[in-house]
Design a protein around this motif. Structure first.
Motif, PDB file in Angstrom:
ATOM      1  N   ASP A   1      33.753  50.720  37.085  1.00  0.00           N
ATOM      2  CA  ASP A   1      32.592  50.543  36.210  1.00  0.00           C
ATOM      3  C   ASP A   1      32.590  49.211  35.470  1.00  0.00           C
ATOM      4  OD1 ASP A   1      31.676  53.106  36.855  1.00  0.00           O
ATOM      5  OD2 ASP A   1      32.944  54.022  35.300  1.00  0.00           O
ATOM      6  N   HIS A   2      33.700  48.469  35.550  1.00  0.00           N
ATOM      7  CA  HIS A   2      33.803  47.279  34.709  1.00  0.00           C
ATOM      8  C   HIS A   2      34.154  46.002  35.472  1.00  0.00           C
ATOM      9  CE1 HIS A   2      33.465  49.649  31.021  1.00  0.00           C
ATOM     10  NE2 HIS A   2      34.261  50.532  31.599  1.00  0.00           N
ATOM     11  N   PHE A   3      34.726  46.119  36.665  1.00  0.00           N
ATOM     12  CA  PHE A   3      35.090  44.924  37.424  1.00  0.00           C
ATOM     13  C   PHE A   3      33.844  44.120  37.785  1.00  0.00           C
ATOM     14  CE2 PHE A   3      35.632  42.948  41.656  1.00  0.00           C
ATOM     15  CZ  PHE A   3      36.598  42.003  41.323  1.00  0.00           C
ATOM     16  N   LEU A   4      33.937  42.796  37.617  1.00  0.00           N
ATOM     17  CA  LEU A   4      32.776  41.943  37.892  1.00  0.00           C
ATOM     18  C   LEU A   4      33.063  40.933  38.994  1.00  0.00           C
ATOM     19  CD1 LEU A   4      29.918  41.036  37.149  1.00  0.00           C
ATOM     20  CD2 LEU A   4      30.921  39.551  35.395  1.00  0.00           C
ATOM     21  N   THR A   5      34.086  40.100  38.814  1.00  0.00           N
ATOM     22  CA  THR A   5      34.374  39.069  39.803  1.00  0.00           C
ATOM     23  C   THR A   5      35.827  38.640  39.645  1.00  0.00           C
ATOM     24  OG1 THR A   5      33.673  36.909  40.668  1.00  0.00           O
ATOM     25  CG2 THR A   5      33.674  37.172  38.283  1.00  0.00           C
ATOM     26  N   HIS A   6      36.292  37.818  40.564  1.00  0.00           N
ATOM     27  CA  HIS A   6      37.677  37.344  40.473  1.00  0.00           C
ATOM     28  C   HIS A   6      37.777  35.963  41.100  1.00  0.00           C
ATOM     29  CE1 HIS A   6      37.749  38.524  44.700  1.00  0.00           C
ATOM     30  NE2 HIS A   6      38.898  37.866  44.833  1.00  0.00           N
ATOM     31  N   GLN A   7      38.856  35.278  40.764  1.00  0.00           N
ATOM     32  CA  GLN A   7      39.170  33.974  41.344  1.00  0.00           C
ATOM     33  C   GLN A   7      40.665  33.927  41.631  1.00  0.00           C
ATOM     34  OE1 GLN A   7      37.500  31.095  42.393  1.00  0.00           O
ATOM     35  NE2 GLN A   7      39.570  30.811  43.138  1.00  0.00           N
ATOM     36  N   VAL A   8      41.017  33.808  42.901  1.00  0.00           N
ATOM     37  CA  VAL A   8      42.435  33.742  43.255  1.00  0.00           C
ATOM     38  C   VAL A   8      43.001  32.391  42.826  1.00  0.00           C
ATOM     39  CG1 VAL A   8      42.278  35.378  45.156  1.00  0.00           C
ATOM     40  CG2 VAL A   8      41.880  32.937  45.581  1.00  0.00           C
ATOM     41  N   VAL A   9      44.311  32.343  42.692  1.00  0.00           N
ATOM     42  CA  VAL A   9      44.998  31.135  42.248  1.00  0.00           C
ATOM     43  C   VAL A   9      45.503  30.373  43.461  1.00  0.00           C
ATOM     44  CG1 VAL A   9      46.993  30.255  40.978  1.00  0.00           C
ATOM     45  CG2 VAL A   9      45.660  32.158  40.052  1.00  0.00           C
ATOM     46  N   TYR A  10      45.169  29.084  43.521  1.00  0.00           N
ATOM     47  CA  TYR A  10      45.594  28.230  44.629  1.00  0.00           C
ATOM     48  C   TYR A  10      46.760  27.334  44.181  1.00  0.00           C
ATOM     49  CZ  TYR A  10      41.497  29.401  47.428  1.00  0.00           C
ATOM     50  OH  TYR A  10      40.561  30.070  48.171  1.00  0.00           O
ATOM     51  N   ASN A  11      47.656  27.095  45.088  1.00  0.00           N
ATOM     52  CA  ASN A  11      48.713  26.112  44.854  1.00  0.00           C
ATOM     53  C   ASN A  11      48.148  24.738  45.201  1.00  0.00           C
ATOM     54  OD1 ASN A  11      50.954  24.526  44.636  1.00  0.00           O
ATOM     55  ND2 ASN A  11      52.254  25.727  46.008  1.00  0.00           N
ATOM     56  N   ALA A  12      47.548  24.119  44.205  1.00  0.00           N
ATOM     57  CA  ALA A  12      46.904  22.811  44.416  1.00  0.00           C
ATOM     58  C   ALA A  12      47.650  21.709  43.681  1.00  0.00           C
ATOM     59  CB  ALA A  12      45.450  22.873  43.965  1.00  0.00           C
ATOM     60  N   ASN A  13      48.952  21.917  43.458  1.00  0.00           N
ATOM     61  CA  ASN A  13      49.723  20.929  42.693  1.00  0.00           C
ATOM     62  C   ASN A  13      49.792  19.582  43.399  1.00  0.00           C
ATOM     63  OD1 ASN A  13      50.134  22.858  40.772  1.00  0.00           O
ATOM     64  ND2 ASN A  13      52.269  23.239  41.260  1.00  0.00           N
ATOM     65  N   LYS A  14      49.995  19.616  44.708  1.00  0.00           N
ATOM     66  CA  LYS A  14      50.071  18.363  45.462  1.00  0.00           C
ATOM     67  C   LYS A  14      48.725  17.635  45.416  1.00  0.00           C
ATOM     68  CE  LYS A  14      51.145  16.442  50.017  1.00  0.00           C
ATOM     69  NZ  LYS A  14      51.530  16.746  51.428  1.00  0.00           N
TER      70      LYS A  14
END
Length: 770
Positions: free
Chosen positions: A231-244
């Motif tokens: 009833d409450h989940f809306l969206t998400h964003q996964v975490v990328y390893n973009a250090n380089k």
């Protein structure tokens, strides 16, 4: 042993330095070409325009209005005029509460100083104990020590005065801490209830997402939260390893700066094209055209950046087992952030997401399983750093205890005994030497905190502050007392019996007040006055303005407003709390120096917060429990040291009464922790529901998903080019229906051995996203 004359010389040097810094600031701040250095916050807010754009040419650089110089100190009342609610709106709650640390210092120590000088100083001064000791042994002392507890004879009834004052100081300190904790907790809850909408109010950070052979991290996260928070989940964003990729973009910015510099240089002198050598630091190598060189380097790096960006897009290994998950309501986010998500408490770990500008993106790419090992390594490294730093501390103390050195090395006596040299060495040099040794320490501790893997700038600063405080407690305070005692009483230790050693140490503790007085004047007087002058930012700004600035945007980037620096400032304040509480009963003469520090620092930092500092993040005063805990620690240390000191003075009848003080103080701390600390680590569901209800009533058509969908996209994917913007949109696309891909779970009600989530057979069709 520093005398009153040595302290007087040190005071004169530091007062003159502080006055010189303040006068220089008062004059420099009036000059139009320094306006962006001393008032950058107003420029960043768009509320101030540069005075260098109007008037005659000379008016662009120098203020010729001599009447303004007559009002050169008007910055002081101006810094105090802004009311606290307006200050919170202007600079944030973190900045306003940070100032309250100085304010509570004044509230605690001004009454304590008055009581100490009214009662304790006459009691200490009207004795001749140290003079009698000098005729019997080689213990050294100065006139300042006659004002301390060392001047009370052993077994004297006068120690009851110190005992009563210890209780009075403890109760007053605890009372002020209680009132301040209540005020700050109320300010935090009011701030959270009244602040504008922010992405972190709806978002949690999920870590240690379990691997699954049938679904990607993004699919697994979406499925898990649609099932368990339908009833409450809306969206998400996964975490990328973009250090380089981030390092490459940073390198490109540096090259672009050099290209801009050389193009500007060529524009100013078109007849001569700038050249450079391609070797290390431009010291050797082939000489080439600088503009062509940097242009080609930027083109090459741009291709590499695009290739790396494509690699991050397409490589599943670039996706970390973590995600920012956003909810439709603050209530839903609060429930998720403050509850256990699965049977296995080590999986699906949730915590409040930092606000986007507070995220330390590099550490999001650290595997969760390695964090424990990293913290163990840092703990060992910090232990050795603290231990080996005792060597320079011992050297500094050798400067502060010159009589002890003379006894061990009499050949130096003729040089050291020159009056001015001796006063300078003992009254000024130890404090400045210790300050120099501590310059690089905050950087080292911040590197350690980053290695540990904390995911926000605020948590990095709080962790670094904790270590800095512990380091100062062990080295600057305890280390100064112990090593100073060893040098100062070396001859006495050698020639006296073993049962006399505790007595010598007990006498030496108050004698270290002279060293700490010099340190307070160097660091707390001249150092604070130097802070407002901003010498380093002033020089850097003018160098950038002369060589690099071409546009108004360049000029804004050249400004360096800086921030409060909680990781260095707060532990330094706590050292003054420690010194004040320890020496309030032992050597009250130190207290006025503490009061001057808190008063001057409050004035200076209020001005800086209003006009200069631009805080990097807003944690809503989440650091206050640390501040409270460290003052309590200082209070307990002062009580234990007083107990040990009185035991050497044969005041055994007072020991049982002193034991009650740390017990009562610990009980008080536990009460405050249970009563007020939850406001700093939890978000009440009642408050969340109230804010959600008000928002729905005010903005019934709010597109919350559009507001949140790009909030936690890695900065390297924002605004680089059209392609990266397209990638950002692609990252946010979600399936309307989310059927599971796990073939092994189609016909079984058992939870997955990987994620522990409920069987999809309970949800044949997962709810459609609104």
């Amino acid at each position: 042993m520093a005398t009153l004359g040595d302290i007087g010389l040190a005071a004169a040097i530091n007062i003159l330095s502080a006055v010189a810094f303040l006068l220089a600031f008062a004059i420099l701040r009036l000059q139009p070409f320094n306006d962006r250095v001393y008032f950058p916050k107003w420029y960043l807010k768009g509320l101030r325009s540069s005075p260098s754009h109007v008037g005659a040419f000379v008016h662009k650089f120098v203020n010729l209005d001599f009447r303004s110089y007559l009002r050169f100190l008007n910055w002081m009342p101006a810094a105090l005029q802004m009311p606290e609610p307006e200050l919170i709106d202007h600079a944030g709650l973190d900045s306003a509460v940070y100032l309250r640390i100085y304010l509570i210092g004044l509230k605690i120590f001004v009454p304590i100083t008055f009581l100490a000088f009214t009662i304790l100083v006459p009691v200490n001064w009207t004795n001749r104990t140290l003079e009698l000791e000098l005729s019997k042994s080689n213990v050294t002392f100065s006139d300042i020590d006659k004002l301390s507890i060392s001047n009370i004879p052993e077994g004297s009834e006068r120690f009851w005065t110190h005992l009563v004052m210890a209780y009075a100081f403890t109760f007053w300190t605890c009372y002020m801490l209680l009132k301040e904790y209540e005020i700050v907790a109320s300010m935090r809850l009011h701030f959270l209830a009244s602040e504008n909408r922010r992405p972190d109010q709806f978002t949690v950070l999920v870590r240690n997402v379990p691997p699954d052979p049938d679904e990607s991290v993004s699919e697994l996260v979406e499925h898990f939260f649609l099932v368990n928070h339908p009833d409450h989940f809306l969206t998400h964003q996964v975490v990328y390893n973009a250090n380089k990729l981030a390092k490459m973009i940073e390198e490109k910015k540096k090259l672009q700066n050099w290209l801009d510099y050389n193009q500007l240089k060529h524009t100013r002198n078109p007849s001569k094209k700038p050249t450079m050598k391609t070797g290390f630091l431009g010291l050797w190598g082939e000489r080439v055209d600088a503009i062509d060189y940097y242009t080609s380097k930027i083109d090459e790096l741009s291709k590499e950046i695009e290739a790396e960006r494509e690699s991050v897009r397409s490589n599943p290994k670039s996706i970390m087992p973590a995600a920012f998950v956003s909810f439709k309501t603050r209530w839903g986010a609060a429930v998720c952030a403050q509850t256990q998500q699965s049977r296995n408490p080590t999986l699906w770990l949730t915590e409040w997401a930092p606000e986007p500008r507070d995220v330390y993106w590099k550490n999001l790419a650290i595997p969760f399983v390695s964090l424990t090992v990293r913290r163990l390594i840092v703990a060992v490294a910090f232990f050795f750093l603290t231990f080996f730093f005792m060597i320079p501390i011992a050297f500094v103390q050798s400067l502060a205890n010159i009589e002890g050195i003379e006894k061990s090395a009499p050949f130096l006596k003729s040089i050291i005994e020159v009056k001015f040299i001796k006063s300078f060495i003992q009254g000024f040099l130890p404090g400045i030497a210790l300050k120099i040794f501590l310059i690089f320490l905050p950087t080292i501790l911040m590197i350690m905190s980053k290695f540990e893997g904390f995911t926000s700038l605020s948590s990095l600063e709080r962790r670094s502050a904790s270590r800095y405080y512990l380091f100062q407690l062990v080295n600057v305070f305890l280390g100064s007392i112990i090593t100073g005692t060893a040098f100062e009483q070396l001859n006495s230790f050698i020639h006296q019996s073993a049962n006399e050693v505790p007595k010598t140490i007990g006498v030496a503790i108050p004698m270290k007040a002279t060293f700490f007085i010099t340190y307070i004047m160097v660091d707390g007087w001249a150092g604070i006055a130097g802070e407002i002058l901003r010498v380093k930012p002033l020089i850097i700004y003018h160098l950038k303005n002369f060589f690099l600035v071409k546009t108004e945007k360049d000029r804004e980037e050249a400004m360096d407003p800086g921030s409060l620096g909680f990781n260095t400032g707060e532990p330094q304040i706590q050292l003054y709390f420690l010194l004040g509480l320890v020496y309030a009963v032992v050597t009250p003469i130190l207290l006025p120096f503490i009061v001057v520090f808190f008063g001057l620092a409050y004035l200076v930092f209020r001005h800086q917060i209003i006009n200069v500092y631009n805080q990097e993040y807003e944690s809503a005063a989440a650091f206050w429990p640390d501040v409270h805990g460290r003052i309590i620690t200082a209070l307990i240390i002062s009580q234990l040291l007083l107990m040990g000191l009185l035991s050497t003075k044969r005041a055994a009848q007072s020991t049982p009464l002193l034991i009650a003080l740390p017990v009562l103080t610990i009980w008080f701390h536990r009460f405050c922790k249970s009563r007020y600390e939850p406001a700093f680590i939890r978000y009440p569901l009642q408050e969340a529901m109230m804010k959600d209800t008000l928002e729905r009533a005010r903005e019934p058509n709010l597109n919350l998903k559009g507001y949140l969908q790009n909030a936690y996209v890695h900065p390297v994917f924002k605004g680089e080019d059209e392609d990266s913007d397209a990638f950002t949109e692609e990252l946010q696309k979600e399936s309307v229906l989310v059927p599971t891909k796990r073939q092994s779970r189609r016909n079984t009600p058992l939870p997955s051995k990987y994620s522990g989530s409920s069987s999809p057979s309970l949800h044949e069709v997962v709810q459609e996203q609104p």
